[in-house]
Each structure stands twice: as C-alpha cells, then as structure tokens.
Design an enzyme around this catalytic site. Structure first.
Site, PDB file in Angstrom:
ATOM      1  CB  ALA A  32      79.027 -23.405  93.599  1.00 44.65           C
ATOM      2  N   GLY A  36      79.616 -12.702  91.146  1.00 51.57           N
ATOM      3  CA  GLY A  36      80.275 -12.320  91.113  1.00 51.57           C
ATOM      4  C   GLY A  36      81.982 -13.282  90.949  1.00 51.57           C
ATOM      5  CG  HIS A  37      82.965 -17.007  91.260  1.00 52.65           C
ATOM      6  ND1 HIS A  37      81.116 -17.646  91.572  1.00 52.65           N
ATOM      7  CD2 HIS A  37      83.687 -17.343  92.003  1.00 52.65           C
ATOM      8  CE1 HIS A  37      82.053 -18.367  93.141  1.00 52.65           C
ATOM      9  NE2 HIS A  37      83.115 -17.872  92.818  1.00 52.65           N
ATOM     10  N   GLY A 147      88.084 -11.903  93.791  1.00 53.32           N
ATOM     11  CA  GLY A 147      87.195 -11.337  94.324  1.00 53.32           C
ATOM     12  C   GLY A 147      87.068 -10.363  95.834  1.00 53.32           C
ATOM     13  CD  GLU A 148      89.159  -5.020  95.668  1.00 55.37           C
ATOM     14  OE1 GLU A 148      88.231  -4.342  96.381  1.00 55.37           O
ATOM     15  OE2 GLU A 148      89.833  -4.715  95.340  1.00 55.37           O
ATOM     16  CD  GLN A 153      90.707 -16.501  98.000  1.00 52.44           C
ATOM     17  OE1 GLN A 153      90.593 -17.409  98.863  1.00 52.44           O
ATOM     18  NE2 GLN A 153      90.193 -16.241  97.215  1.00 52.44           N
ATOM     19  CB  SER A 186      79.410 -20.958  97.019  1.00 54.14           C
ATOM     20  OG  SER A 186      80.145 -20.787  96.009  1.00 54.14           O
ATOM     21  NE  ARG A 187      82.275 -20.508 102.762  1.00 56.79           N
ATOM     22  CZ  ARG A 187      82.181 -21.220 103.517  1.00 56.79           C
ATOM     23  NH1 ARG A 187      81.101 -22.292 104.804  1.00 56.79           N
ATOM     24  NH2 ARG A 187      83.746 -21.552 103.724  1.00 56.79           N
TER      25      ARG A 187
END
Length: 281
Positions: A32, A36-37, A147-148, A153, A186-187
């Site tokens: 998705a 950002g990705h 990604g920050e 994570q 993606s959400r």
C-alpha cells in the site's frame, strides 16, 4: 526491476552483487505504498548501489485479526509506483519463505519496546523484530530505510541490529506529511474526507505543544491541554500522549534531553500515530 518471490532466487542475485563489491539497500514495507514509502526508496537509491524493496504483510505484528484482514493488498499498483525509481528487486515472498513449517523462533526486545505502542499492542514489536531480522538476513543489506513516523519501530530495529551484530545500518528518514500536516500512512486509506480533516488536528496539536514546551511551560500541563484539544476536535480515545527521550524512549520532563512528543489516537476505528521532535540531538 525484477519481481522475486523466493529467498533462493534473491540470494542468487545478492551473491553476484557482493562479488562485484556493490552495496545493498533495503526498504521493508507491507505494501500500500504512498509518498512516505517512496521517499525511503529515493533515499535508498541515493545511498546504495543496489536497492531491494520488500512487500510482506507480516501476520506476527498484528494483534487484531480484523486489522490484518482489512490491511490493503495492492501488489500490482505498488510495483507501478516503483517503476520511476532505480529499484533492482521487488521482493514479494510468500509466508512460507518467511515462516516455514516448524518455525519456532521469536525475537523480543526489552526497553525501547515496552511503552508507547508496545504497551497497547502486546507482541507487536516481537513480530516486527522477528520479520525485520529475517528480511535483513535474506537481503544481506548494508542499509535499511525506515520512516520516523514509526520512531519506536526504528529504535527497536536499531537495538536488534546492534545486539545481534547484523552489520546493517538503520537509516531513519523524516516523516512525510499531507498538505494538512497529517502523517502519511497506509491506514489513511480507511479514512473518509471528513475524518481526514479531523485528523489534521493531530499534527497541529503536537506542533503547538512543542512550542509551549520549548518556551518553558510545564510538560504535564501542556500534555493535559493537548489532550483536551484532540478531544475537542473529535479525536479519541487517546492511547498515549507522552514526551520521551530519543535514545531509549524513556519518559522525561527534562527538555534538555533530545526528545520527541508521541501520540496514538483513534478516529473512526483507525489508530493513527505521530511524533514530533521537541529537542533535537
């Protein structure tokens, strides 16, 4: 760009790159793909000789089966979005390539995984740590790009790499935002236009809170005011709104520490997270 589905085929490529003395960058994703990705992909292409983007919706990091079932699967459109970039491999493994029959190993990280999302999503970071370790080993990466927006994570993965001597540099990349300030995720695909407008209040509230904290206002008072702002904008419940040190994610009210303000809030059944720097390194 080659689409590769097995670790044996992937290793056939990475061995050749290694023999040629080339560096390997990996961007692990669950698909998705959004801007950002793609910013991570762009950073990988700048830093590494060879670039692998992975797509694997990891069941071990979902503690809600309904959330896993609703997660978008968009491999074809994701591949098209990668076309403009100098990506060598789109690695899309089946579950058996990551978790073969009899798989019985779990990687658990203490400390940086304990609070924030770790407190609200039991087992989530075990799933993240385990799958990222598998992907770093399978891709033989020199650099991995995250990604920050998911800063916890990033810190969990850094801890894994350091503790297990994986020899891969974890590169944290700045959060990419919509024009409204909403962090790309993606959400966000699950939010309608009205909800997206409400969600824009998250970044605005964090930015205002950061200004108040850096101006010397008491952290606890600022956090109380910020919670009230989020609720007044129709956001909630709020899982957490906390100031934490960057390096170990410990709670802090000492604004001399490099720190970030973290939030997780629900909106129309979608859990949104964000963070902003309060004091940089």
């Amino acid at each position: 760009m080659k689409i590769v589905r097995t670790k044996s085929d992937l290793r056939g490529l990475t061995r050749g790159w290694r023999a040629a003395g080339e560096t390997i960058g990996v961007v692990p994703t669950m698909g998705a793909l959004h801007e950002g990705h793609l910013s991570l992909v762009s950073a990988a292409c700048e830093q590494a000789d060879r670039v692998i983007v992975t797509l694997f919706v990891n069941p071990k990091q979902f503690n809600n089966p309904e959330d896993l079932a609703k997660y978008p699967r968009t491999e074809e459109s994701d591949a098209r979005k990668l076309d403009p970039f100098d990506v060598d491999v789109f690695y899309v493994p089946e579950a058996t390539e990551i978790y073969p029959e009899g798989f019985a190993t779990n990687i658990s990280v203490n400390g940086v995984s304990d609070g924030l999302c770790g407190a609200n999503r039991p087992g989530h970071f075990d799933g993240v740590a385990t799958v990222v370790t598998k992907l770093l080993v399978q891709t033989d990466a020199d650099f991995a790009f995250f990604g920050e927006k998911d800063f916890q994570q990033v810190q969990v993965v850094r801890r894994v790499v350091e503790d297990l001597d994986l020899g891969c540099e974890i590169v944290g990349c700045p959060t990419v935002r919509e024009a409204s300030g909403l962090a790309l995720s993606s959400r966000n695909l699950r939010l309608d236009d009205a909800a997206r407008q409400k969600a824009s209040a998250i970044y605005a509230a964090l930015t205002d809170a950061t200004a108040m904290i850096t101006a010397g206002q008491q952290v606890s008072n600022v956090l109380d005011q910020t919670r009230d702002k989020l609720v007044k904008h129709g956001l909630g419940p709020i899982d957490y709104l906390e100031l934490r040190r960057e390096h170990d994610l410990a709670l802090t009210e000492d604004t001399r520490d490099p720190a970030r303000l973290f939030v997780a809030v629900w909106l129309d059944g979608v859990r949104l997270i964000d963070n902003v720097i309060v004091r940089d390194t």
